[in-house]
Design an enzyme around this catalytic site. Sequence first.
Site, PDB file in Angstrom:
ATOM      1  N   GLU A 104       0.832   3.975   1.709  1.00  0.00           N
ATOM      2  CA  GLU A 104       1.235   4.490   3.022  1.00  0.00           C
ATOM      3  C   GLU A 104       2.353   3.656   3.646  1.00  0.00           C
ATOM      4  O   GLU A 104       3.276   4.203   4.247  1.00  0.00           O
ATOM      5  CB  GLU A 104       0.033   4.528   3.976  1.00  0.00           C
ATOM      6  CG  GLU A 104      -1.083   5.445   3.528  1.00  0.00           C
ATOM      7  CD  GLU A 104      -2.074   4.760   2.579  1.00  0.00           C
ATOM      8  OE1 GLU A 104      -3.062   5.425   2.223  1.00  0.00           O
ATOM      9  OE2 GLU A 104      -1.860   3.596   2.180  1.00  0.00           O
ATOM     10  N   CYS A 139      -5.031   2.056   6.319  1.00  0.00           N
ATOM     11  CA  CYS A 139      -5.636   0.846   6.863  1.00  0.00           C
ATOM     12  C   CYS A 139      -4.870   0.429   8.124  1.00  0.00           C
ATOM     13  O   CYS A 139      -3.879   1.052   8.504  1.00  0.00           O
ATOM     14  CB  CYS A 139      -5.604  -0.275   5.821  1.00  0.00           C
ATOM     15  SG  CYS A 139      -3.953  -0.946   5.507  1.00  0.00           S
ATOM     16  N   CYS A 144      -1.151  -0.312   7.381  1.00  0.00           N
ATOM     17  CA  CYS A 144      -0.383   0.909   7.130  1.00  0.00           C
ATOM     18  C   CYS A 144      -0.254   1.750   8.399  1.00  0.00           C
ATOM     19  O   CYS A 144       0.793   2.353   8.639  1.00  0.00           O
ATOM     20  CB  CYS A 144      -1.021   1.703   6.009  1.00  0.00           C
ATOM     21  SG  CYS A 144      -0.909   0.845   4.415  1.00  0.00           S
ATOM     22  N   HIS A 146       0.853  -1.189   0.000  1.00  0.00           N
ATOM     23  CA  HIS A 146       0.000   0.000   0.000  1.00  0.00           C
ATOM     24  C   HIS A 146       0.890   1.240   0.000  1.00  0.00           C
ATOM     25  O   HIS A 146       2.004   1.220   0.524  1.00  0.00           O
ATOM     26  CB  HIS A 146      -0.886   0.026   1.239  1.00  0.00           C
ATOM     27  CG  HIS A 146      -1.925  -1.040   1.262  1.00  0.00           C
ATOM     28  ND1 HIS A 146      -2.897  -1.083   2.228  1.00  0.00           N
ATOM     29  CD2 HIS A 146      -2.163  -2.105   0.446  1.00  0.00           C
ATOM     30  CE1 HIS A 146      -3.689  -2.117   2.010  1.00  0.00           C
ATOM     31  NE2 HIS A 146      -3.257  -2.758   0.946  1.00  0.00           N
TER      32      HIS A 146
END
Length: 173
Positions: free
Chosen positions: A71, A99, A102, A69
Amino acid sequence: MANSASAPAQDGDLHPRDEHFLRRALEVAERSRAAGRHPFGSIVVDEHGTIVAEAFNNSLPPDGDPTQHAERLVAAEAARKLSPEALSRSTLYTSAEPCAMCSGAIYWCNIGRVVYVLSERTLLALTGDHSENPTLSLPCREVFARGQKKIEVIGPVLALSEQAAAPHIGFWE
């Protein structure tokens, strides 16, 4: 020492430079979609206003890794470049709420502030039940609240939500 992740903030709580850097993160999300990746983008900015890292999502099969991801990638890159002390004074700007995975990466990398545009709930409304984005309804504030470090959280930033939603329109169909 218990963490006290900040309460939900309003757009008026933004620092003057926040909108500029959020727009940059949204540009990264647009580039992600243009590259055929999920439309998420993030940047880390140090206390002096210098962008030290930027990343877009690379979790799209078949070549991507579901843990890549934006992030998490940008937090890891920033941690390779800055000391933990400098990271604690840095901000991660992102197109959507981090999320749980992250948020954990942000916490462990010692980033002291997070500013995001789309909430997880808004993202779910855009993606639906798409198998490539099974949203996890666990707000980043709740993840940070379980830790021992204070992480300031600003978001969702409603003033930019239309721009943040744009790369998702039609992508998840």
